[in-house]
Design an enzyme around this catalytic site. Structure first.
Site, mmCIF file in Angstrom:
data_model
loop_
_atom_site.group_PDB
_atom_site.id
_atom_site.type_symbol
_atom_site.label_atom_id
_atom_site.label_comp_id
_atom_site.label_asym_id
_atom_site.label_seq_id
_atom_site.Cartn_x
_atom_site.Cartn_y
_atom_site.Cartn_z
ATOM 1 N N HIS A 52 8.288 7.050 8.621
ATOM 2 C CA HIS A 52 8.893 7.335 7.234
ATOM 3 C C HIS A 52 10.433 7.395 7.357
ATOM 4 C CE1 HIS A 52 5.872 6.854 4.284
ATOM 5 N NE2 HIS A 52 5.021 7.036 5.222
ATOM 6 N N ASN A 55 9.060 4.054 4.001
ATOM 7 C CA ASN A 55 8.977 3.817 5.445
ATOM 8 C C ASN A 55 10.102 3.156 5.797
ATOM 9 O OD1 ASN A 55 6.085 3.725 3.748
ATOM 10 N ND2 ASN A 55 5.377 3.715 6.032
ATOM 11 N N ARG A 96 0.986 -1.092 -0.069
ATOM 12 C CA ARG A 96 -0.026 -0.084 -0.065
ATOM 13 C C ARG A 96 0.943 1.180 -0.002
ATOM 14 N NH1 ARG A 96 -0.979 4.504 2.604
ATOM 15 N NH2 ARG A 96 -0.347 3.719 4.539
ATOM 16 N N ASP A 97 1.651 1.739 1.165
ATOM 17 C CA ASP A 97 2.335 2.893 1.088
ATOM 18 C C ASP A 97 3.527 2.668 0.295
ATOM 19 O OD1 ASP A 97 3.697 4.950 2.022
ATOM 20 O OD2 ASP A 97 3.148 4.990 4.003
ATOM 21 N N CYS A 109 4.072 9.287 0.047
ATOM 22 C CA CYS A 109 2.793 9.771 0.083
ATOM 23 C C CYS A 109 2.802 10.684 -1.240
ATOM 24 C CB CYS A 109 2.436 10.456 1.265
ATOM 25 S SG CYS A 109 0.686 11.107 1.270
ATOM 26 N N HIS A 120 4.156 4.921 12.795
ATOM 27 C CA HIS A 120 4.113 4.597 11.306
ATOM 28 C C HIS A 120 5.137 5.558 10.912
ATOM 29 C CE1 HIS A 120 2.208 4.354 7.052
ATOM 30 N NE2 HIS A 120 2.999 5.283 7.073
#
Ligand code: HMG
Ligand code: MG
Length: 303
Positions: A209, A249, A16-17, A240, A207
């Site tokens: 990065h 990430n 996803r990310d 993002c 979460h």
């Protein structure tokens, strides 16, 4: 300082990310295949897909199809990112186990990311919480929790207020998103000083990065405050589309190496994660950026 947790639950975000900002479309079967291969390494929780506007993030347009290609027999928990009621409907239809709902601490990022002020997105979240099926796990993400790419440093007290409100409304966990990877452990400490006064550590996830190379240091800071839920992304993939310059990430392999060194259980095979991610990056022409994974594969494959 609190005792370190004895076990940490990692949620794997690479599909996803890790992919959402890529221009070249990664085929649906490759996305499901990545999750299936990573499930073989012991990973059990996946931030798997998004149910967002395909105009906003074309790479995530195939969330339902990716879900359909996942072999659920290993008992994974699959999460989908949901920005609004339409996303919830799609997530339920696709059979996710849980959803991530979204706000940010700052209006400017939130408006660019999901076309809503913080206040508006909090109201959307409230609606989603009321409409979500009873057995669905809901994680509330607060992006730009320390820094916004447009408005700069954020007020920890304000973030704590948002976290407390989400907890009162019934999210199962609040995830603090360090969206642009600018924070250092001092920022994480200041943020957790406020958040943990209002939300118990068992309900808080992080979460991170790694844009400025601080994500592992920040992970240590979070562990030292008793945080035992964290997102990471195999191979350090991520970014993002609405946070210019933000890179990947924190790499799952680097987090696993850290946890192993600290004697914290995680149930995942580090070298297998590295092999899967390195192959995926090679197949899709992506940079593999886990320091621990690179070192371990070099020493094994060269041995
Ligand atoms: P909007 O333009 O205000 O939405 O966008 P709208 O309700 O006016 O609808 C516009 C169009 O989008 C319509 O289609 C809708 O049907 C469609 P049209 O009639 O024009 O053909 N639409 C949707 N389609 C599919 N799924 C949906 C959906 N909703 C509307 N759920 C919206 C608002 C929220 C939809 C949009 O801004 C959006 O999708 N944003 C998502 C952006 C995104 O995915 N960003 C990356 C994820 S956040 C992140 O990565 C941070 C995180 O990792 C933590 C951290 O690092 O901090 C989680
Ligand atoms: Mg992110």
């Amino acid at each position: 300082m609190t005792a370190l947790p004895s076990r940490v639950v990692i949620t794997e975000s690479s599909s996803r990310d890790g992919l959402q900002s890529l221009g070249a479309f990664v085929p649906t079967t490759a996305k499901s295949g990545l999750i299936n291969a990573l499930a073989d390494t012991g990973l059990r929780n996946f931030d798997a897909v998004s149910f967002v506007s395909p105009k906003a993030v074309p790479q995530m347009a195939d969330g339902a199809e990716v879900m359909a290609g996942i072999d659920r027999s290993k008992g994974m928990r699959l999460f989908g990112l949901v920005p609004n009621a339409k996303g919830l409907e799609a997530a339920v239809a696709a059979g996710v186990d849980g959803i991530g709902v979204l706000t940010a601490a700052s209006d400017t990022f939130n408006e660019r990311n999901i076309n809503a002020t913080v206040d508006e997105s909090m109201h959307r979240i409230r609606r989603i919480l009321l409409d979500a099926p009873e057995d669905m796990e809901v994680r509330g993400y607060i992006s730009t929790a320390t820094h916004c790419p447009y408005e700069g440093e954020q007020d920890p007290d304000w973030v704590a207020h948002l976290a407390e409100t989400l907890a009162e409304w019934g999210v199962h966990a609040v995830f603090l998103g360090e969206t642009i990877g600018r924070a250092t452990p001092a920022h994480i400490d200041r943020l957790l000083d406020e958040v943990l006064q209002r939300v118990p550590a068992e309900m808080v996830g992080v979460h991170f990065h790694d844009t400025y190379g601080q994500a592992i240091a920040n992970t240590v800071a979070a562990l030292q405050r008793g945080i035992a839920m964290m997102d990471s992304s195999a191979g350090g993939l991520g970014g993002c589309p609405y946070a210019p310059g933000a890179t990947g990430n924190v790499a799952t392999e680097d987090v696993l190496y850290l946890l192993e060194g600290l004697g914290i259980e995680h149930g995942i095979d580090l070298v297998s994660v590295a092999r899967v991610a390195q192959r995926f990056c090679a197949d899709h022409n992506l940079a593999y950026s886990s320091a621990a994974g690179t070192a371990l594969l070099a020493s094994r494959d060269g041995a």
